[in-house]
Design a protein around this motif. Structure first.
Motif, mmCIF file in Angstrom:
data_model
loop_
_atom_site.group_PDB
_atom_site.id
_atom_site.type_symbol
_atom_site.label_atom_id
_atom_site.label_comp_id
_atom_site.label_asym_id
_atom_site.label_seq_id
_atom_site.Cartn_x
_atom_site.Cartn_y
_atom_site.Cartn_z
ATOM 1 N N VAL A 59 34.938 30.848 26.316
ATOM 2 C CA VAL A 59 35.928 31.935 26.329
ATOM 3 C C VAL A 59 35.323 33.190 26.957
ATOM 4 O O VAL A 59 35.938 33.842 27.804
ATOM 5 C CB VAL A 59 36.432 32.220 24.892
ATOM 6 N N GLN A 60 34.094 33.492 26.567
ATOM 7 C CA GLN A 60 33.446 34.688 27.117
ATOM 8 C C GLN A 60 33.253 34.558 28.628
ATOM 9 O O GLN A 60 33.491 35.503 29.377
ATOM 10 C CB GLN A 60 32.108 34.908 26.415
ATOM 11 N N ALA A 61 32.849 33.377 29.078
ATOM 12 C CA ALA A 61 32.684 33.160 30.519
ATOM 13 C C ALA A 61 34.030 33.240 31.234
ATOM 14 O O ALA A 61 34.131 33.795 32.334
ATOM 15 C CB ALA A 61 32.029 31.804 30.773
ATOM 16 N N ALA A 62 35.069 32.705 30.586
ATOM 17 C CA ALA A 62 36.407 32.769 31.188
ATOM 18 C C ALA A 62 36.873 34.216 31.301
ATOM 19 O O ALA A 62 37.476 34.615 32.303
ATOM 20 C CB ALA A 62 37.398 31.944 30.362
ATOM 21 N N MET A 63 36.545 35.016 30.274
ATOM 22 C CA MET A 63 36.893 36.454 30.339
ATOM 23 C C MET A 63 36.227 37.107 31.555
ATOM 24 O O MET A 63 36.853 37.871 32.278
ATOM 25 C CB MET A 63 36.424 37.164 29.072
ATOM 26 N N ALA A 64 34.940 36.788 31.733
ATOM 27 C CA ALA A 64 34.210 37.378 32.860
ATOM 28 C C ALA A 64 34.828 36.925 34.182
ATOM 29 O O ALA A 64 34.971 37.715 35.124
ATOM 30 C CB ALA A 64 32.730 36.983 32.788
ATOM 31 N N ALA A 65 35.228 35.648 34.246
ATOM 32 C CA ALA A 65 35.802 35.119 35.485
ATOM 33 C C ALA A 65 37.146 35.777 35.785
ATOM 34 O O ALA A 65 37.410 36.221 36.907
ATOM 35 C CB ALA A 65 35.965 33.600 35.375
ATOM 36 N N VAL A 66 37.991 35.869 34.747
ATOM 37 C CA VAL A 66 39.332 36.438 34.931
ATOM 38 C C VAL A 66 39.227 37.899 35.364
ATOM 39 O O VAL A 66 39.936 38.365 36.263
ATOM 40 C CB VAL A 66 40.146 36.319 33.622
ATOM 41 N N GLU A 67 38.316 38.603 34.706
ATOM 42 C CA GLU A 67 38.126 40.017 34.979
ATOM 43 C C GLU A 67 37.769 40.285 36.435
ATOM 44 O O GLU A 67 38.188 41.277 37.019
ATOM 45 C CB GLU A 67 36.979 40.433 34.086
ATOM 46 N N LYS A 68 36.967 39.367 37.002
ATOM 47 C CA LYS A 68 36.561 39.566 38.392
ATOM 48 C C LYS A 68 37.700 39.254 39.351
ATOM 49 O O LYS A 68 37.850 39.899 40.380
ATOM 50 C CB LYS A 68 35.393 38.615 38.734
ATOM 51 N N ILE A 69 38.477 38.237 39.006
ATOM 52 C CA ILE A 69 39.461 37.731 39.953
ATOM 53 C C ILE A 69 40.747 38.527 39.896
ATOM 54 O O ILE A 69 41.288 38.947 40.903
ATOM 55 C CB ILE A 69 39.741 36.244 39.666
#
Lengths: 431, 431
Positions: free
Chosen positions: A79-89
């Motif tokens: 979830v934390q990695a997905a947050m980081a990914a979404v935030e960038k994209i």
């Protein structure tokens, strides 16, 4: 749960592990610098083989389908990695459209889809499922083993945007590897983020290009660590015009297999490895463990039986095999309860979020394990992969081994990033 | 380990929890948008109080000192968050200089330092410790309870850069809250990243400004959720010229306490809360649980005994108290094994990485628990905070409660970000 493992980690791999643990800050910094220049794939899974004398990725999947095999303990990292990914994209995103494989009611795959929905919901997105299956003409409920349901809806394409009825996503996440080709409905979506990009699908992707990129990455990394890249790099060659069912082009496969086996034999001699070399012949654009054979003696190729010819001719979604990659076979010496096992590492964005062992009781150490009858044992990655400990005896520490696996898997992910840059149809070319 | 909790979550807080769980994607998106405009503090811990009718942060620490209280299971999340933080600030970094509190051989604090070193080492940095203590003239070993040692070295300042002998860091991470003032050796470090910035230290920071920013954040958030901000916002006032030992300025504290208690009483009446209002008087620049008193009746302020006067006069590092904040008291109705407990949430960059309960068997529900005799029970945050489940009965699901705690703690972190922008001496002003 930490699986009971019997692993014969010998000689070179213990040295590799020790070197990787000692070089950890340098390795992490190297990755940081690489990710400044290159964009990681949205998500990636990598199959590894640990031969004791060599540790190499053998398959890199850009549409991973086994998130259900990760333990619940790994979810927060995902979830934390997905947050980081979404935030960038797409930080302003509200909605995510997930496009799964079509024609599948395989409960394990559906559990993977459910897990992905869970991860991205918890990362703060409204997630809905849209199907490429033309037979899905209205919202359709698919039952899951735990009694819950997934709702799959027909895609709605409006000029430049793709969505569902009353659902306009910022990002479209493909969990469909496009083996069957690129559907028109996914083309020219310039107003939305389509991830992974279309050229990451098997309609465009080739294993041989991936391993060409991986070789480049492995050489850079080996230079950083002052070691022979062969210890982490499976050698390969390829053949472009093969038709197994008609017996055409097999000569190329045979001569390449002979040459590659000779190269492996020289390497084995150099390292004093007392093993019989073998190669794996695989469809260059194949997936799902289909279109794969082990060749221990190139003469076997002269006398392929009908079953093998058929197996090698047609892969997922009925695609014909005409291009093959001949790859150095890396035996796996990992065991879970006596069954042959290989580690699979899962990543979201640049982060290792978990992994598991693919285990097959009826297969040999030199065979493909991604086949009916395989099962999965979660690795204690969540607790361990990020927590290597300097000073432990090489080969004796699970966290150190998992950290090493995470490093090699990230090298394969970085290779996929190079590969996607090379095949990007919209890449700007500076010369 | 999930602590055995007896919590009376009643009425409004159950409604708040349900609303927060239902609004999860909207909340996460709101945070994403806020973090596009504002930079999160490098790391933050937030003390919360859950009164059943109200859930509020009561203290926000920008130099958290209890990383040792997080469970090992939370470490991977902390490492991943640290990787994200490092990557943003100084991706090419090799070296991190950590500056701990000086004059401390408190084994718990040293374990916190050890844990921080572990987190940043595993994020891929060479971490060493540099002391602000002038008595540290050469590398000094400090023993830890587990038999290991920390090596603390004297700082070396060379013109524009701070480091150690043969150690030139890209980033200097302060775990020293600068209560004693800003040491010259940390000033004018324009070539390196100094985190948190000097104005985050208690030499500059004021609780009253933090809670002013928090009120702004709470109002925005309450608007998003369509609720009364009071449910998450502790009201406050302040007094600027107080001298407890001489009895000066106490009139201001008393009249403000009276007015605030009257405001709380009105709120309690509005919500039908059958509780006795109280306020907490705290040093506006204080920390370490020092300089804090509970006032149930303003008349108590007329007859402060010598012990209380002394306690309120001098705080950490011998600083005199002249400014106080008078804050709405939020009782805590959480219990761990019958002892009064309050949750503490730990964050690195924008991510919640763990938490624990601060427990004090000898304190009441309306008292400060950050006092000698307190102990710590890890929260099962790592497994739970990121995994709320829609549809669970409000108040009955640990993951949902922890998610709510993570949300309120992040609101306080966001307030700290507003606060640091407002006090940044190098901020550019556009008017």
């Amino acid at each position: 749960m930490v699986p009971h493992l019997i692993t014969s980690l010998t000689g070179p791999i213990n040295e590799l592990e020790a070197r990787i643990i000692d070089s950890m800050p340098a390795i992490e910094r190297w990755f940081r610098l690489e990710w400044m220049e290159h964009t990681p794939p949205f998500y990636t899974s990598v199959d590894l083989r640990n031969a004791g004398f060599k540790l190499a990725p053998v398959d890199t999947n850009l549409f991973p389908g086994g998130f259900n095999n990760l333990t619940p303990e790994m979810l927060p990292l995902a979830v934390q990695a997905a947050m980081a990914a979404v935030e960038k994209i797409c930080p302003e995103a509200k909605n995510l459209l997930l496009v799964p494989e079509k024609h599948t009611r395989n409960p394990f795959y559906l559990m993977n889809v459910q897990r992905l929905m869970q991860i991205f919901t918890q990362a703060g997105l409204n997630v809905r499922l849209g199907s490429l299956d033309a037979a899905i003409k209205e919202p359709t409920r698919l039952a899951l083993p735990d009694g819950s349901e997934l709702l799959v809806e027909p895609l709605v394409r409006n000029r430049g945007r793709l969505g569902l009825k009353d659902f306009d996503p910022c990002t479209i996440l493909l969990n469909n590897d496009l083996s069957a080709g690129i559907p028109g409905v996914l083309e020219d979506l310039h107003q939305q983020y389509l991830l992974p990009p279309l050229h990451a699908g098997w309609a465009v992707r080739r294993k041989s290009l991936h391993f060409q990129s991986y070789e480049e990455v492995a050489k850079k990394f080996a230079k950083l660590l002052g070691m022979d890249p062969w210890l982490i790099n499976p050698m390969y060659t390829q053949c472009g015009k093969v038709n197994f069912s008609e017996g055409a082009g097999i000569e190329c496969v045979k001569s390449n297999a002979e040459a590659l086996i000779a190269k492996i034999r020289r390497k084995y001699k150099e390292y004093g490895i007392n093993e019989k070399p073998f190669v794996i012949v695989k469809a260059d654009a194949g997936t799902y463990g289909m279109g794969i054979m082990t060749v221990r003696d190139p003469k076997e190729l002269d006398e392929l039986n009908r079953r093998t010819r058929n197996k090698m001719s047609v892969i997922k979604d009925g695609q014909e095999v005409t291009e093959v990659i001949i790859q150095e076979g890396v035996p796996t010496y990992e065991r879970v309860n006596d069954a042959v096992a290989e580690p699979v590492v899962y990543m979201i964005d640049r982060y290792v979020v978990g992994g598991f062992y693919r285990v097959h009781a009826d297969r040999g150490i030199d065979e493909n394990l991604n086949a009916p009858g395989s099962s999965f044992v979660p690795l204690a990655f969540a607790e361990s992969n990020l927590l290597p400990k300097a000073g432990s005896k090489p080969g004796a520490s699970a966290p150190n081994r998992f950290y090493m696996y995470g490093v090699i898997a990230r090298l394969a992910m970085l290779a996929a990033s190079y590969e996607l840059e090379a095949t990007d149809p919209e890449a700007e070319i500076y010369e």
